[in-house]
Design a protein around this motif. Structure first.
Motif, short mmCIF file in Angstrom:
data_model
loop_
_atom_site.label_atom_id
_atom_site.label_comp_id
_atom_site.label_asym_id
_atom_site.label_seq_id
_atom_site.Cartn_x
_atom_site.Cartn_y
_atom_site.Cartn_z
N LYS A 56 1.04 1.71 -7.74
CA LYS A 56 0.93 0.78 -6.62
C LYS A 56 -0.49 0.84 -6.06
O LYS A 56 -0.75 1.42 -4.99
N ALA A 65 5.22 -7.34 -7.72
CA ALA A 65 4.98 -7.01 -6.31
C ALA A 65 4.91 -5.50 -6.10
O ALA A 65 4.13 -5.02 -5.26
N ALA A 66 5.68 -4.75 -6.88
CA ALA A 66 5.71 -3.30 -6.72
C ALA A 66 4.37 -2.65 -7.04
O ALA A 66 4.13 -1.50 -6.67
N TRP A 126 6.09 -11.66 2.85
CA TRP A 126 6.08 -11.09 1.50
C TRP A 126 5.50 -9.68 1.53
O TRP A 126 6.02 -8.77 0.88
N THR A 185 8.10 -7.33 3.09
CA THR A 185 9.24 -7.10 2.19
C THR A 185 8.87 -6.13 1.07
O THR A 185 9.69 -5.31 0.65
N ASN A 186 7.63 -6.22 0.58
CA ASN A 186 7.21 -5.44 -0.59
C ASN A 186 6.36 -4.22 -0.24
O ASN A 186 5.75 -3.63 -1.13
#
Length: 462
Positions: free
Chosen positions: A159, A226-227, A256, A259-260
């Motif tokens: 990430k 997204a991760a 977004w 959320t991620n």
């Protein structure tokens, strides 16, 4: 991009109005040795601005030594939000100089404490930690560091992705330039970080698709889950225009990120401190970022920048491991505190909003009058721009933008050199202290310059 302004003195028509005074050749012959000395001693990259040797600057005016006065539409590249050399700021600086206290590294100072407390009182409550630096580029570098560190902590080594915007600008240092999205400015970087990527910016002109679906589609096409994303960094408005994203887009982006578990960084280096008619430009969108990068108008004078953010993002490094030699320099901190208090006390944010309606209306009329060469215009508060294009085409015309700015210079209206991904934008950014009369006069001068530039072009190329 990158055209030079001539330093050979040119006799220009005299201008004597309430706000402008040009009574000598430009540049004045006696200033030529200074310009030549700078050309000899400095790199070529420093030659890009109109050849005005500043002698002093006060409020909305810039002066040389020879009786010339310019109405300033540059704010010294969006620094002098509260006007040049405001008395309150000068007094704050003199107080520290006379004490004397000019530097204290990261040892505590009352000035830094007072500034930190005051600026946090003007930020969203969730953003409760601040770190002072010197330049906007430094603030961006720090924000990228914080986002990546946070990504590693919450998502592991995968990430680390940073998402920026095409045609974005965040500074000229290595990380900041990679986060920016202007390809021509990154040709020197032969080993770009593959985890720094870009999405189209929804400006509505160069990119007509302004939906958030394009953001998602772009990540999908680049195989970016997204991760894997640690942070998203956007200018609250893109300085190349200025270009503003749609409300719905920015709100979807903020959701977004939330959320991620992605750090949302909004670069307010240009946009902050009242420039757009809100204290923070992100207030137009009804969102709160995780990190703000700011600078320029923070002091309206001396070099100081800041990163403001949530404690869980800002408090990731142990004592002594995220510092800077000039962190919150006491003189700069005192200047910044005086500046911010003046912006609030004098309602310069409200003035920017009111004057912004006049600026937007004036640019709209200019675009209508010269629609064939002003492809796009935009304004919010006291930042605006007209983007010059080749006649009847959606192609940037940097030469026309340069010519317009040079003609404004000769008429006593000061703008900095063209900006934009292709050098096509005439950028407008007067101090937030400007009032209606000089603002309207500046719009008139800008219109005259465009008209004359087009007439000359037609004469030379009928």
């Amino acid at each position: 991009m990158g055209a030079e302004f001539k330093i050979t003195p040119k006799v220009v028509p005299r201008v004597e109005t309430k706000f402008r005074c040009i009574v000598t050749p430009l540049p004045h012959p006696d200033s030529v040795p200074v310009l030549e000395k700078l050309h000899r001693c400095e790199p070529t990259s420093m030659r890009g601005q109109p050849p005005l040797v500043w002698d002093r600057a006060e409020d909305i005016f810039v002066y040389d030594k020879y009786g010339n006065r310019w109405l300033d539409w540059s704010s010294g590249v969006l620094v002098a939000n509260s006007g040049h050399a405001a008395p309150e700021i000068r007094q704050a600086i003199l107080k520290l100089v006379e004490r004397p206290l000019l530097h204290n590294y990261v040892f505590p100072s009352e000035e830094r404490a007072l500034l930190a407390e005051y600026i946090l009182s003007l930020a969203p409550p969730a953003l409760n930690k601040i770190f002072f630096l010197t330049t906007g580029s430094e603030a961006v570098e720090c924000a990228i560091k914080l986002a990546r560190a946070r990504g590693l902590k919450v998502g592991g080594p995968g990430k680390i992705g940073i998402i920026g915007a095409e045609r974005g600008f965040h500074g000229r240092t290595l990380g900041a330039q990679q986060a920016g999205g202007i390809a021509a400015q990154k040709q020197w970087i032969v080993n770009e970080d593959p985890a720094i990527m870009h999405v189209p910016f929804p400006d509505g002109y160069w990119n007509e698709n302004t939906t958030f679906d394009l953001f998602l589609k772009t990540l999908h096409n680049k195989s970016v889950p997204a991760a894997s994303v640690a942070g998203v960094i956007f200018e609250t408005y893109q300085g190349v225009g200025p270009d503003f994203a749609p409300l719905e887009y920015m709100q979807a982006l903020a959701q977004w990120c939330k959320t991620n578990n992605v750090v949302l960084i909004l670069d307010e280096v240009q946009a902050g401190f009242g420039r757009t008619g809100k204290f923070w430009a992100f207030e137009h969108y009804g969102v709160t970022p995780d990190v703000i990068c700011c600078g320029k108008g923070l002091s309206s004078s001396l070099p100081i920048s800041a990163v403001i953010g949530r404690a869980e993002v800002m408090d990731q490094f142990p004592p002594g491991s995220m510092t800077s030699t000039h962190t919150g320099n006491p003189v700069c901190a005192a200047a910044a505190l005086a500046n911010l208090k003046k912006i609030v006390r004098d309602d310069l944010v409200g003035n920017a909003a009111r004057m912004g309606m006049i600026l937007e209306d004036g640019l709209r009329k200019l675009q209508k009058r010269y629609a064939a060469v002003i492809g796009h215009y935009s304004a919010r508060g006291l930042v605006g721009g007209v983007q010059m294009v080749r006649h009847g085409k959606k192609e940037a015309d940097a030469a026309l933008a340069h010519d317009v700015i040079e003609r404004c210079f000769h008429k006593g209206l000061l703008l900095f050199a063209p900006v934009g991904a292709w050098g096509q934008t005439v950028k407008i950014a007067p101090p937030l202290t400007i009032t209606e009369e000089p603002l309207r006069e500046g719009l008139t001068v800008l219109g005259e310059a465009i008209k004359e530039a087009l007439a000359t072009r037609e004469k030379n190329h009928p």
